[in-house]
Motif scaffolding. Structure first.
Motif, PDB file in Angstrom:
ATOM      1  N   ASP A   1      -8.829   0.223   0.747  1.00 58.16           N
ATOM      2  CA  ASP A   1      -8.952  -0.102   2.163  1.00 58.16           C
ATOM      3  C   ASP A   1      -9.852  -1.297   2.419  1.00 58.16           C
ATOM      4  O   ASP A   1     -10.234  -1.569   3.547  1.00 58.16           O
TER       5      ASP A   1
ATOM      6  N   THR B   1       0.806  -1.210   0.000  1.00 53.07           N
ATOM      7  CA  THR B   1       0.000   0.000   0.000  1.00 53.07           C
ATOM      8  C   THR B   1       0.844   1.267   0.000  1.00 53.07           C
ATOM      9  O   THR B   1       0.321   2.358  -0.263  1.00 53.07           O
TER      10      THR B   1
ATOM     11  N   GLN C   1       2.127   4.514  -3.571  1.00 50.06           N
ATOM     12  CA  GLN C   1       0.938   5.350  -3.659  1.00 50.06           C
ATOM     13  C   GLN C   1       1.096   6.481  -4.656  1.00 50.06           C
ATOM     14  O   GLN C   1       2.185   6.809  -5.105  1.00 50.06           O
TER      15      GLN C   1
ATOM     16  N   SER D   1       1.388  -7.327  -5.504  1.00 51.58           N
ATOM     17  CA  SER D   1       1.501  -5.902  -5.852  1.00 51.58           C
ATOM     18  C   SER D   1       1.794  -5.726  -7.328  1.00 51.58           C
ATOM     19  O   SER D   1       1.220  -4.861  -7.997  1.00 51.58           O
TER      20      SER D   1
END
Length: 377
Positions: free
Chosen positions: A122, A88, A91, A148
């Motif tokens: 989220d 995460t 970004q 990812s």
């Protein structure tokens, strides 16, 4: 037994530190066309493997001066990725604007092609094994950032095909990460992961087109009865209109030329219409490692591709990344109404037909069909 098969060449992308440079941010795009319902964009800094996706027939690759796509939708697909997690921290920035008038169509105007994953990702689902190991955290626990990389090719702001999922002002997330323990999957982990996806779709009403990415394959020899329950749950997803995308495998150059892993070997155009993806290089030649053509639905770039890893991007290869690219194209087609959606097995059949007969063309004479987002560049 399921096993992660990234087959990556992990080489840091040269110049990746320049991604935060202000001048580079100001020049990410150099063409915007507003037709009132959507915005047509040229992503100037697209990597070559992404440029291939919007390279139209009848033009040379040198004419494909970026990645061309529409930002806007008729429908809102929801993309599920079943993998070891997501980085995460890769970004987007909020310092400049990719599209100043994008807020009119519901997109956050601060979005940039800088990182690949928006702060708004989220929604996470976790298998029981992940919870028992106390790994139910929003991270990518795979050392190669496998999930990812795959997801960045589908929906990444920098490297993805389908960019409508980023910066959307909505309480309903467009991305759901289904985190499983990919260190020793066995049979139960994928079964539970597909069940989590099915329950989530049903609980949300099933009115949004689901695209499911599963880029982890079984290891031969296979005992089919052990995986029968997984196939049942995948069938349940197909029956409610989910498009399921899986890779063909990375072992053609290691004595396994044909597709031989679960779930790819279950592919059947009518009865089990999953999308199985093989890899080509940017010129359209089949990658030496890519298994097939048996059971392969379509082909996509998978050699020297750029995707997310931790805080940056790497040049990697493998059919998993190709599968992510095709999943992004499936979501793109469903979002823009290029493919019809019905909450039934007809939808994955429609997606397969669109990919094979409209959204692809061979980049070489006599070559395999390579994906194309149907834009004219």
């Amino acid at each position: 037994m399921f096993e992660d098969k990234p087959a990556y060449e992990q080489v840091p992308l040269q110049g990746s530190s320049d991604l935060s440079d202000a001048s580079a941010q100001r020049n990410v795009t150099d063409e915007l066309q507003d037709d009132g319902a959507s915005v047509y964009i040229r992503q100037r800094d697209a990597a070559d493997d992404l440029r291939v996706v919007s390279w139209p027939q009848g033009k040379s690759f040198n004419d494909a001066r970026g990645y061309y796509y529409y930002l806007g939708w008729e429908r809102r697909p929801i993309v599920y990725i079943i993998d070891g997690g997501l980085d995460t921290n890769n970004q987007v920035s909020s310092k400049a604007s990719i599209c100043p008038n994008a807020s009119r169509i519901g997109v956050d105007s601060r979005v940039l092609h800088q990182g690949d994953f928006n702060l708004g990702i989220d929604r996470w689902l976790y298998t029981s094994k992940v919870k028992s190991k106390r790994k139910n955290t929003p991270t990518d626990d795979n050392p190669n950032s496998h999930g990812s990389c795959v997801l960045s090719k589908a929906i990444g702001t920098k490297n993805g095909v389908y960019k409508n999922s980023i910066g959307i002002r909505s309480k309903n997330s467009d991305i759901v990460v289904v985190k499983l323990d990919d260190t020793n999957l066995g049979v139960v982990e994928p079964l539970e992961a597909f069940d989590l996806v099915y329950r989530d779709i049903v609980s949300s009403g099933g009115y949004r087109p689901p695209v499911v990415i599963f880029s982890i394959l079984s290891t031969p020899p296979i005992v089919p009865v052990q995986h029968a329950a997984t196939k049942v749950y995948m069938n349940k997803l197909l029956d409610i209109g989910a498009t399921i995308v899986v890779p063909s495998g990375n072992y053609a150059d290691k004595g396994r030329p044909n597709v031989d892993s679960i779930p790819a070997i279950w592919e059947d155009a009518q009865n089990f219409p999953i999308v199985v993806v093989g890899s080509v290089d940017n010129a359209g030649a089949v990658a030496p490692f890519s298994q097939g053509p048996n059971h392969v639905t379509i082909w996509a770039p998978g050699v020297g591709i750029r995707c997310a890893r931790r805080y940056s991007f790497y040049v990697q290869e493998g059919t998993s990344a190709s599968g992510g690219t095709v999943a992004g194209l499936a979501a793109y087609g469903l979002a823009l109404g290029k493919v019809d959606f019905l909450p039934s097995i007809l939808t994955p059949r429609y997606v397969r037909n669109w990919l094979q007969n409209t959204a692809s063309w061979p980049r070489q004479n006599g070559g395999v069909p390579v994906i194309w987002n149907t834009e004219q560049g």
